[in-house]
Enzyme design. Structure first.
Site, PDB file in Angstrom:
ATOM      1  N   LYS A 119       0.756  -1.177  -0.126  1.00  0.00           N
ATOM      2  CA  LYS A 119       0.048  -0.033   0.035  1.00  0.00           C
ATOM      3  C   LYS A 119       0.807   1.281   0.083  1.00  0.00           C
ATOM      4  O   LYS A 119       0.391   2.323  -0.607  1.00  0.00           O
ATOM      5  CB  LYS A 119      -0.872   0.048   1.279  1.00  0.00           C
ATOM      6  N   LYS A 201      -5.093 -10.927  -7.380  1.00  0.00           N
ATOM      7  CA  LYS A 201      -6.354 -11.163  -6.669  1.00  0.00           C
ATOM      8  C   LYS A 201      -7.436 -10.243  -7.388  1.00  0.00           C
ATOM      9  O   LYS A 201      -6.889  -9.042  -7.705  1.00  0.00           O
ATOM     10  CB  LYS A 201      -6.112 -10.965  -5.262  1.00  0.00           C
ATOM     11  N   LYS A 204     -11.408  -4.725  -5.011  1.00  0.00           N
ATOM     12  CA  LYS A 204     -12.490  -3.621  -5.329  1.00  0.00           C
ATOM     13  C   LYS A 204     -11.843  -2.483  -5.738  1.00  0.00           C
ATOM     14  O   LYS A 204     -12.295  -1.327  -6.141  1.00  0.00           O
ATOM     15  CB  LYS A 204     -13.349  -3.494  -4.044  1.00  0.00           C
TER      16      LYS A 204
HETATM   17  P1  ATP Z   1      -8.776  -3.529  -1.403  1.00  0.00           P
HETATM   18  O1  ATP Z   1      -8.835  -4.019  -2.798  1.00  0.00           O
HETATM   19  O2  ATP Z   1      -9.510  -2.220  -1.421  1.00  0.00           O
HETATM   20  O3  ATP Z   1      -7.570  -3.489  -1.074  1.00  0.00           O
HETATM   21  P2  ATP Z   1     -10.020  -5.772  -0.693  1.00  0.00           P
HETATM   22  O4  ATP Z   1     -11.028  -6.084  -1.530  1.00  0.00           O
HETATM   23  O5  ATP Z   1      -8.774  -6.415  -0.388  1.00  0.00           O
HETATM   24  O6  ATP Z   1      -9.563  -4.327  -0.440  1.00  0.00           O
HETATM   25  P3  ATP Z   1     -10.808  -5.936   2.327  1.00  0.00           P
HETATM   26  O7  ATP Z   1     -11.766  -5.310   2.896  1.00  0.00           O
HETATM   27  O8  ATP Z   1      -9.339  -5.612   2.637  1.00  0.00           O
HETATM   28  O9  ATP Z   1     -10.979  -5.995   0.680  1.00  0.00           O
HETATM   29  O10 ATP Z   1     -10.926  -7.393   2.607  1.00  0.00           O
HETATM   30  C1  ATP Z   1     -12.216  -8.092   3.073  1.00  0.00           C
HETATM   31  C2  ATP Z   1     -11.971  -9.566   3.275  1.00  0.00           C
HETATM   32  O11 ATP Z   1     -12.228  -9.996   1.716  1.00  0.00           O
HETATM   33  C3  ATP Z   1     -10.665 -10.004   3.700  1.00  0.00           C
HETATM   34  O12 ATP Z   1     -11.043 -11.097   4.748  1.00  0.00           O
HETATM   35  C4  ATP Z   1     -10.034 -10.665   2.370  1.00  0.00           C
HETATM   36  O13 ATP Z   1      -8.922 -11.352   2.834  1.00  0.00           O
HETATM   37  C5  ATP Z   1     -10.980 -10.941   1.581  1.00  0.00           C
HETATM   38  N1  ATP Z   1     -10.590 -10.884   0.403  1.00  0.00           N
HETATM   39  C6  ATP Z   1     -10.227  -9.672  -0.244  1.00  0.00           C
HETATM   40  N2  ATP Z   1     -10.185 -10.071  -1.481  1.00  0.00           N
HETATM   41  C7  ATP Z   1     -10.290 -11.159  -1.876  1.00  0.00           C
HETATM   42  C8  ATP Z   1      -9.870 -12.208  -3.099  1.00  0.00           C
HETATM   43  N3  ATP Z   1      -9.508 -11.836  -4.025  1.00  0.00           N
HETATM   44  N4  ATP Z   1     -10.178 -13.693  -2.725  1.00  0.00           N
HETATM   45  C9  ATP Z   1     -10.719 -13.836  -1.589  1.00  0.00           C
HETATM   46  N5  ATP Z   1     -10.770 -13.184  -0.396  1.00  0.00           N
HETATM   47  C10 ATP Z   1     -10.557 -11.944  -0.720  1.00  0.00           C
END
Ligand code: ATP
Ligand code: LTN
Length: 336
Positions: A119, A201, A204
């Site tokens: 980040k 991965k 969002k």
């Molecule tokens: P950003 O992309 O904005 O950094 P994020 O999509 O990773 O955010 P978080 O709020 O950080 O979302 O994560 C919420 C939950 O979703 C966490 O438990 C994280 O491990 C899970 N998660 C996020 N992306 C994935 C993915 N691609 N596959 C599986 N689990 C995920």
């Protein structure tokens, strides 16, 4: 005979209100939150609004998204009466315990966190100290409730390990205070990949919305995005190394239908990627349908949502205070 006196294991997890969750968040974490909330465990789920301040959201956006994320949790089918669903900043014990824990965290171990490194590279204009101490606040979230299991996606595993290390150090220095939590990482949904670059991965914050499916995307948008997902030229539905796009779609299909990879390979034997993608799209649309209509209903009832959040905060606060008081006492802070 069932022994009803046995205490249920405690589950806690949280999600930041930084945007609409994706299919990755859902299959990696939220679906497990819902499944675990149905009686076997005592569950606490939080909207991690304090964590999201690290990316300095617009205040009006943060306010709106926090309530939306709260509605998303209830729309998943998590019952706010049987579980504790709350907003992190409403329980001040999280920030309080975070300070005690930060004095038990080494600078070097926090500096090793890959999320901090990623980040701060991605956003060199705002490398704030909160981004650095983020895992300590996350450790406080977990340790306050004597949590047994933390349902998360694979990317959060390192944060859980540091939470355990901090707890162990505190327990060694001051005597047994915190339970050591275990991650709960579902196998198939642990790391859902981007539809456009299946080596990355699904996220969002991807600037290309074709890479992710948002949980609130219209059905037609979901179908379009899956149809344009990157695959390969073999035209055979099988799980194998080097077939990242197909492996990803098979993982998604398996999570939504409960079918194993073997069953999926048999189902699409002799069929092309077109047929397979249509089936995946339909399975995703069906999986999200009840959630979407419930979300829309809840967003029209803000007073119900705020009432639930108030009750959640009150119940979480009572539990949190027990552990916080114990930890404060052990450190030698003067008690009145
Ligand atoms: P950003 O992309 O904005 O950094 P994020 O999509 O990773 O955010 P978080 O709020 O950080 O979302 O994560 C919420 C939950 O979703 C966490 O438990 C994280 O491990 C899970 N998660 C996020 N992306 C994935 C993915 N691609 N596959 C599986 N689990 C995920
Ligand atoms: N860092 C987590 C969100 C989070 C969390 C937690 C997850 C904050 N506090 C406590 C589990 C337990 C993330 O998903 N990015």
């Amino acid at each position: 005979m069932e022994n009803t006196a046995i205490k249920k294991k405690i589950v806690l997890s949280a999600i930041q209100p930084t945007g609409t969750p994706t299919l990755g968040n859902y299959l990696g974490a939220l679906k497990n939150w819902k499944d675990m909330s149905e009686g076997e465990y005592d569950c606490l789920y939080a909207v991690a609004d304090l964590h999201s301040l690290t990316v300095r959201p617009e205040p009006a956006d943060l306010r709106r998204r926090t309530l939306e994320m709260y509605a998303i949790l209830l729309a998943l089918g998590i019952d706010p009466e049987k579980n504790i669903v709350f907003i992190q900043s409403h329980v001040p014990q999280h920030a309080q315990l975070s300070w005690l824990l930060s004095c038990c965290t080494q600078f070097g171990e926090a500096a090793r966190m890959t999320q901090f490194k990623d980040k701060s590279e991605k956003h060199p204009e705002n490398v704030n100290v909160g981004l650095f101490t983020y895992p300590i606040l996350m450790a406080a979230d977990i340790l306050l409730y004597q949590t047994d299991f933390v349902p998360i996606g694979e990317d959060q595993k390192q944060h859980l390990e540091i939470a355990r290390d901090i707890a162990e150090r505190f327990n060694t220095v001051y005597g047994n205070t915190f339970k050591l939590p275990e991650p709960f990482i579902g196998k198939i949904g642990a790391r859902v990949k981007s539809l456009q670059d299946p080596t990355q991965k699904m996220s969002k914050s991807d600037p290309n919305p074709k890479g992710y499916i948002s949980m609130l995307d219209e059905d037609s948008v979901i179908v379009k995005k899956i149809k344009s997902a990157v695959t390969d030229s073999e035209a055979k539905v099988r799980y194998a190394e080097g077939k990242d796009g197909i492996n990803n779609l098979m993982g998604i299909y398996s999570c939504c239908t409960g079918k194993t990879y073997d069953e999926i390979e048999k189902e699409f034997d002799g069929k092309g990627y077109g047929d397979f993608k249509s089936a995946v799209a339909e399975a995703v649309v069906e999986e999200l349908r009840p959630f979407k209509s419930e979300f829309n209903r809840l967003m029209n009832d803000k007073s119900y949502l705020t009432k639930c959040a108030e009750i959640g905060a009150e119940r979480a606060g009572r539990l949190a205070q027990r552990t916080l008081s114990k930890a404060m006492k052990k450190t030698g802070l003067f008690q009145l």
